[in-house]
Scaffold this motif. Sequence first.
Motif, PDB file in Angstrom:
ATOM      1  N   LYS A  59      -6.553  12.930   1.312  1.00  0.00           N
ATOM      2  CA  LYS A  59      -7.340  14.044   0.806  1.00  0.00           C
ATOM      3  C   LYS A  59      -7.213  14.119  -0.725  1.00  0.00           C
ATOM      4  N   GLU A  60      -7.882  15.092  -1.308  1.00  0.00           N
ATOM      5  CA  GLU A  60      -7.937  15.170  -2.766  1.00  0.00           C
ATOM      6  C   GLU A  60      -6.762  15.922  -3.390  1.00  0.00           C
ATOM      7  N   GLN A  61      -5.985  16.657  -2.588  1.00  0.00           N
ATOM      8  CA  GLN A  61      -4.913  17.484  -3.139  1.00  0.00           C
ATOM      9  C   GLN A  61      -3.849  16.700  -3.919  1.00  0.00           C
ATOM     10  N   PRO A  62      -3.427  15.503  -3.472  1.00  0.00           N
ATOM     11  CA  PRO A  62      -2.414  14.774  -4.249  1.00  0.00           C
ATOM     12  C   PRO A  62      -2.894  14.258  -5.598  1.00  0.00           C
ATOM     13  N   LEU A  63      -4.191  14.363  -5.882  1.00  0.00           N
ATOM     14  CA  LEU A  63      -4.691  13.835  -7.151  1.00  0.00           C
ATOM     15  C   LEU A  63      -4.142  14.598  -8.348  1.00  0.00           C
ATOM     16  N   VAL A 102       0.852  -1.194   0.000  1.00  0.00           N
ATOM     17  CA  VAL A 102       0.000   0.000   0.000  1.00  0.00           C
ATOM     18  C   VAL A 102       0.885   1.239   0.000  1.00  0.00           C
ATOM     19  N   LEU A 103       0.612   2.150  -0.937  1.00  0.00           N
ATOM     20  CA  LEU A 103       1.339   3.415  -1.005  1.00  0.00           C
ATOM     21  C   LEU A 103       0.383   4.555  -0.688  1.00  0.00           C
ATOM     22  N   SER A 104       0.708   5.337   0.345  1.00  0.00           N
ATOM     23  CA  SER A 104      -0.083   6.518   0.677  1.00  0.00           C
ATOM     24  C   SER A 104       0.562   7.750   0.072  1.00  0.00           C
ATOM     25  N   LEU A 105      -0.263   8.611  -0.528  1.00  0.00           N
ATOM     26  CA  LEU A 105       0.204   9.876  -1.091  1.00  0.00           C
ATOM     27  C   LEU A 105      -0.169  11.011  -0.149  1.00  0.00           C
ATOM     28  N   TYR A 106       0.829  11.775   0.276  1.00  0.00           N
ATOM     29  CA  TYR A 106       0.622  12.971   1.081  1.00  0.00           C
ATOM     30  C   TYR A 106       0.934  14.191   0.221  1.00  0.00           C
ATOM     31  N   GLU A 107       0.147  15.243   0.359  1.00  0.00           N
ATOM     32  CA  GLU A 107       0.544  16.512  -0.258  1.00  0.00           C
ATOM     33  C   GLU A 107       1.843  16.990   0.375  1.00  0.00           C
ATOM     34  N   PRO A 150      -5.428   0.303  -8.317  1.00  0.00           N
ATOM     35  CA  PRO A 150      -6.628   0.929  -7.748  1.00  0.00           C
ATOM     36  C   PRO A 150      -6.265   2.034  -6.766  1.00  0.00           C
ATOM     37  N   VAL A 151      -7.058   3.101  -6.780  1.00  0.00           N
ATOM     38  CA  VAL A 151      -6.795   4.280  -5.958  1.00  0.00           C
ATOM     39  C   VAL A 151      -7.986   4.546  -5.044  1.00  0.00           C
ATOM     40  N   ALA A 152      -7.714   4.702  -3.765  1.00  0.00           N
ATOM     41  CA  ALA A 152      -8.711   5.167  -2.800  1.00  0.00           C
ATOM     42  C   ALA A 152      -8.318   6.574  -2.376  1.00  0.00           C
ATOM     43  N   VAL A 153      -9.306   7.418  -2.129  1.00  0.00           N
ATOM     44  CA  VAL A 153      -9.026   8.764  -1.624  1.00  0.00           C
ATOM     45  C   VAL A 153      -9.717   8.909  -0.278  1.00  0.00           C
ATOM     46  N   SER A 154      -8.943   9.338   0.737  1.00  0.00           N
ATOM     47  CA  SER A 154      -9.534   9.559   2.052  1.00  0.00           C
ATOM     48  C   SER A 154      -9.913  11.036   2.159  1.00  0.00           C
ATOM     49  N   LEU A 155     -11.129  11.294   2.596  1.00  0.00           N
ATOM     50  CA  LEU A 155     -11.689  12.643   2.584  1.00  0.00           C
ATOM     51  C   LEU A 155     -11.968  13.111   4.003  1.00  0.00           C
ATOM     52  N   HIS A 156     -11.637  14.383   4.273  1.00  0.00           N
ATOM     53  CA  HIS A 156     -11.680  14.888   5.650  1.00  0.00           C
ATOM     54  C   HIS A 156     -12.311  16.265   5.762  1.00  0.00           C
TER      55      HIS A 156
END
Length: 403
Positions: free
Chosen positions: A116-120, A7-12, A136-142
């Motif tokens: 969040k959506e910013q790294p998209l 699993v790779l998490s993307l942070y802004e 596959p990509v999941a986006v966590s929303l806050h």
Amino acid sequence: MTAPLRVLSLYEGFFAGGARVLHTDVVAGLHGLPGLHGGTQHHRVLSIAARARREATVQRMAEDPRCRRLVAAGVEVRNLGRTAGDTPLGPEAFSTRQLRRAAALIGQADVVVSLKEQPLGLLLALRERGMMPAVPVAVSLHRSDPGHAGPARDWLADAARTGLVSTAIACAESTRDAYREVLGDGVPTHVVANGIDTERFRPGTMPERAAIRRSLGIPADAPVVLFAARFDAMKNPGLFLRAVAAHSQRRPDTHYLMCGAGMSEANAALRAACGEAGVAASSRIHALGIRDDMPNLHRIADIVALTSAFGEASPLCLIEGAASGATPITTAVGDAARVVEGFGVVTAHDPIEIAGAWDRVLAARPVLRHRALAARPRLSRERMIEEYRLAIESLAVRVPLAA
């Protein structure tokens, strides 16, 4: 034997904020955790930025406590060397070299989770250049107001419409509802309510609380109101300061702690806001800036205040304070009323009403402290981490290893 789920998490970027605290808890909690089908989850993090210029501060990734925690947990953290600011980086902002580095890391993952959506913006850039791996990509929303996400709202809508985003994980029901139109009908949304580490956020012993108060110059019996928020219009610090101005006239023994990015005397905008609210410089007003010892501050607080105007979904400060014995008093934003039900107070966006609520809570502290501490079991992060595990695994295609 089953291969680890990568699993790779993307942070802004790494900078102060509740969403980063929460997602770091999730990543550290899931790294090495056994899955339903055997094997484990193996997590890595890619941060677009190596530093952030926000709320009159410069915050460097290498010094960020969330980044350090991930590294200590054995999670590999890399970055693209950019600088995060008030506006997220759009698809046009990335160099070919940066996109190649990102594509290589994403190609080694089974699932990508965007914080969040910013790294998209990065993922859209990869797609536009034909470099986005089939992952596959999941986006966590806050948030509870996607309209304040700036251009990232449109990036999320594009990614959802074209299938780049496979699923969404919302931290609150208000978040799910607010993003329904943006995501459309093709992206399922899981609601995973926030949780915290109740071993870190716990009531302090009498010696602990006395030592923390001494370190801040606060008398042992003085009431304490804590405002844990960055200096941002969303958090409405002006409303908090106007409530301080009203309350301090009635309870001149009360101390008010402000901590978060931009909450320091070095911030000219904060000094101006104090003047406009009628809050004079005083030894009872503590502008502490970014702190790495938030559990300590919560342990000495009688009240944790939230005066946000918009955008909140499920604010962490409310449950961090309650788990430590403080009473949350919040404006009605996002899921805040649902979060504090049974142990907190909800007010209008009115400084006199807020100051009155502070008075009433201070007058009934023993009873309200007991209610807050009784809620600790439902505030724990274990349930949150398990629900994230299930949501992530539902996206993955598991590949058995050769015997």
